[in-house]
Every structure is written in C-alpha cells, then in structure tokens.
Design an enzyme around this catalytic site. Sequence first.
Site, mmCIF file in Angstrom:
data_model
loop_
_atom_site.group_PDB
_atom_site.id
_atom_site.type_symbol
_atom_site.label_atom_id
_atom_site.label_comp_id
_atom_site.label_asym_id
_atom_site.label_seq_id
_atom_site.Cartn_x
_atom_site.Cartn_y
_atom_site.Cartn_z
ATOM 1 N N GLU A 83 0.834 -1.206 0.000
ATOM 2 C CA GLU A 83 0.000 0.000 0.000
ATOM 3 C C GLU A 83 0.870 1.260 0.000
ATOM 4 O O GLU A 83 0.556 2.252 -0.668
ATOM 5 C CB GLU A 83 -0.888 0.046 1.254
ATOM 6 C CG GLU A 83 -1.828 -1.119 1.425
ATOM 7 C CD GLU A 83 -1.204 -2.264 2.236
ATOM 8 O OE1 GLU A 83 -0.034 -2.616 1.963
ATOM 9 O OE2 GLU A 83 -1.888 -2.824 3.099
ATOM 10 N N ALA A 185 7.673 -36.834 -9.758
ATOM 11 C CA ALA A 185 7.367 -37.106 -11.160
ATOM 12 C C ALA A 185 7.386 -38.616 -11.327
ATOM 13 O O ALA A 185 8.365 -39.273 -10.955
ATOM 14 C CB ALA A 185 8.429 -36.480 -12.052
ATOM 15 N N ASP A 231 21.217 -38.676 -8.035
ATOM 16 C CA ASP A 231 20.851 -37.728 -9.101
ATOM 17 C C ASP A 231 21.810 -36.545 -9.230
ATOM 18 O O ASP A 231 21.782 -35.854 -10.247
ATOM 19 C CB ASP A 231 19.440 -37.162 -8.852
ATOM 20 C CG ASP A 231 18.375 -38.244 -8.875
ATOM 21 O OD1 ASP A 231 18.713 -39.390 -9.240
ATOM 22 O OD2 ASP A 231 17.222 -37.943 -8.536
HETATM 23 N N1 LIG Z 1 0.048 -5.630 3.681
HETATM 24 C C1 LIG Z 1 1.218 -6.229 3.923
HETATM 25 C C2 LIG Z 1 1.445 -6.975 5.112
HETATM 26 N N2 LIG Z 1 0.533 -7.135 6.056
HETATM 27 C C3 LIG Z 1 0.738 -7.736 7.418
HETATM 28 O O1 LIG Z 1 1.875 -7.197 8.086
HETATM 29 C C4 LIG Z 1 2.687 -8.215 8.652
HETATM 30 C C5 LIG Z 1 4.144 -7.832 8.624
HETATM 31 O O2 LIG Z 1 4.316 -6.594 9.225
HETATM 32 P P1 LIG Z 1 5.765 -5.904 9.244
HETATM 33 O O3 LIG Z 1 6.602 -6.675 10.203
HETATM 34 O O4 LIG Z 1 5.501 -4.503 9.698
HETATM 35 O O5 LIG Z 1 6.306 -5.934 7.838
HETATM 36 C C6 LIG Z 1 2.391 -9.453 7.815
HETATM 37 O O6 LIG Z 1 2.563 -10.632 8.552
HETATM 38 C C7 LIG Z 1 0.937 -9.257 7.434
HETATM 39 O O7 LIG Z 1 0.120 -9.780 8.461
HETATM 40 N N3 LIG Z 1 2.648 -7.525 5.266
HETATM 41 C C8 LIG Z 1 3.577 -7.378 4.351
HETATM 42 O O8 LIG Z 1 4.653 -7.895 4.545
HETATM 43 N N4 LIG Z 1 3.362 -6.678 3.217
HETATM 44 C C9 LIG Z 1 2.241 -6.086 2.963
HETATM 45 O O9 LIG Z 1 2.143 -5.443 1.902
HETATM 46 ZN ZN LIG Z 2 0.810 -2.827 6.111
#
Ligand SMILES: Nc1c(N[C@@H]2O[C@H](COP(=O)(O)O)[C@@H](O)[C@H]2O)[nH]c(=O)[nH]c1=O
Ligand SMILES: [Zn+2]
Length: 392
Positions: A83, A185, A231
Amino acid sequence: MDKHPEISPTSLSFSQDPLVEQAVVTEKIANDFDSAMMLRCLELAAKALGRTSPNPLVGAVVVQNGEVVGEGFHPRAGEPHAEVFALKAAGERARGSTIYVSLEPCNHYGRTPPCSEALINAGVSKVVVGMVDPNPLVAGGGIARLRAAGIEVVVGVEEAACRRLNEGFIHRILYQRPLGILKYAMTLDGKIATTSGHSAWVTNQDARAEVHRLRAACDAVIIGGNTVRQDNPDLTSHNCDAHNPLRVVMSRSLNLPEQARLWNTSQAPTLVLTEVGSSQTFQNMLREKGVEVVEFRSLTPEQVMTHLYERGFCSVLWECGGILAANAIAQGAVQKIMAFIAPKIIGGNHAPTPVGDLGLTSMTQALPLERVSWRIVGSDCLVEGYLPSVVN
Ligand SMILES: Nc1c(N[C@@H]2O[C@H](COP(=O)(O)O)[C@@H](O)[C@H]2O)[nH]c(=O)[nH]c1=O
Ligand SMILES: [Zn+2]
C-alpha cells in the site's frame, strides 16, 4: 497509465472464511473492473515470489476516476508494505481514490507502521480488499479501523486467487509451520526411476520448467542423501532473475559425495542437516565450500520443519525419494501433493515409487486428497491436492 472503463456491479460473492465474517463485512459487491484490478494486484505481488517470507506476497493498485494512478508490491520483509509503495506512486492523486489490495491492510506497528493509518492520512475514499489477513495482529482490525474512519471497505474480491498465492503464509500463521509440498514425477505405472535408479527424465521439458517456477516460489527445497548420491541435482530455479530456494539436504550419516552440484553455493545457498556424531571432517569440508551445516540430536522431517519455521519460511518443497517422502507424510510435514504423471510405462517390481511404506494395511486407511485438481503440462499431467485437515 492505462485507462480502465468503470463497469457496473455484475456479481455478488460471499466468503466462506469465518475471519471474513468476523471482520464486520456488511457488503460485498464485486464487478469485473474490481476483479481485473485485484488480479493486477496479484500480478504485482508475484513479482516478489519467494522473497517475502515470513511476510506475505501483497500487491496494491490506486485508481482515480477509473484510471490506475499508482501501483506497488511488498518486495521483502522489513521493507514497506504494498500500500505504501502504491500511495507513494499515486502522490496527491491518492486523495479520493479507490485502492485495491490483495491482503487486508495492516493495523499494527511491526517492522513498519500501520498501513490503515497511511491510507486514512492519504485521504483514500474506498478500499477493496482481496482477503482478510489471518495474522492475529491484524485479523479484521485493519478493515474495522478503516471503516471507523468513514472509508468504504469491500472485502473478498478474487478471494480464492488471493488465498492461493499466499497459501504458504496462511499455513505458517495458522499452524506455526511452513506449508510442506511433496512434488514428484512418476510414470503412468507409478515409478519414479528404473530398477537401476535411473530417473532423468521421467517428465517432459514443460513439466521441468513448471518445477523450476515452483522452486522460485518456495523458500526451501529438501532432499535426502540418496538423491544427492543418485541424481546429483542442482535444485535451482534455472532463471537468473528468479528467486532460488535454500537447498536442504537431510543426511544423518553424511555419507555423501565430496563433489556434488549442491556444494557449489555461488548460485544458491545450501544447508546440510545432520546428526550429532557425523564426520566433523566432512562437515568442515562442506563449510569451507560455503555450505551451512546444522547438527540435530535427532534428524526427523518434523524437526526440520520446526527449524525452517524458525528461519521464517512459509513454503517448503519436498523433492526427495520415497522413503523420506513417507516419513515426511507420516510426521505431518507434507500438506500438499503435486504429482507429475508422464504417459509412459517403465515396469519393474522393484522400481522405486514416490511414497515408501506408510505402514498401512487396508485400502480404508488410504490418505484421501481434498481439493484435487489436474491440468496438462506439455505431454504430462499434473495432479494437485491437499492432505486432509489443512484449512488454507
Ligand atoms: N500488507 C502487507 C502486510 N501485512 C501484514 O503485516 C505483517 C508484517 O508486518 P511488518 O513486520 O511490519 O512488515 C504481515 O505478517 C501481514 O500480516 N505484510 C507485508 O509484509 N506486506 C504487505 O504489503
Ligand atoms: Zn501494512
């Protein structure tokens, strides 16, 4: 940027997710334009495929008068959320706009400040959310905060696609373990190699390219010592722009070749998991080559998943042979199966099969897969499904 025509509401969709219900969802009217914008969010989110753990993949699009004025995605943990990038790109045009976000905006101070506040401060009029954030720190709180500020919020647009993209993150949050995906596979008669152990290649090139994409989306790929010996794989995504997973070898004895592709860590990191008491000389040789070595008192798939959870991983790919696969299933380290089936017959009473002994004696004990789907990949068929009791 592109001009998109506004389309009137054409479909109603209601979520099955109890979290969505809790999140005071009063109205959910999605239209084709909303869907298109949400799919664009997912496209943006996927640019960071494999790189955001323990955080989710998130994309955001700001629309003003039917025109996209800002886009963003979350590049990696610790960096701003989707955002914030989209609002920055939109600048003053964010005021009075509609923002589409594939995951509910956060409402907490984590590594970054709450996006709910950023959206309120930017003067956004409407927020269209793909799915409620299962993270208990958010879980409907972001939606409630936006609504309390008088912002219209619509939840659940392209929800199934949003959940699919973040199935690893959702699993991690709900079960405190990474999502375990067993990929194999096999031939139409259920063999993963000839009796002599030759397995290159069961599937066609398209299926192998699909596996490379799958690796790019996962945090780790796990194999056992047998696979290294037989492998000598390199387990990369074979694409210099794509993410490479951590390549994990489970070997109690460290009875491994001194030369193996996996010991070359210039392209991707390698982690060897072993048991206390295995050869220190071999461990030192690996460390000198840049391979990380971790000793466990008892090396089991369950312990390995705990370790990988603690490293912040969301999705782990099991690309091992049948014996380790059976252990991983038995210990709850596998939730999803991806079976590539090649239309060829190899035969052989002792040719290896994808899953070894699970100790089952009756067909009534068979593990039934849920949410099964299949698709053709080149000349092969990919069957996917989930072991029971996985919510995602
Ligand atoms: N919108 C959104 C998230 N939203 C929320 O924020 C949490 C992480 O918060 P922070 O430690 O502040 O980065 C993540 O576990 C999720 O619940 N997180 C993300 O990394 N990216 C984003 O765009
Ligand atoms: Zn956020």
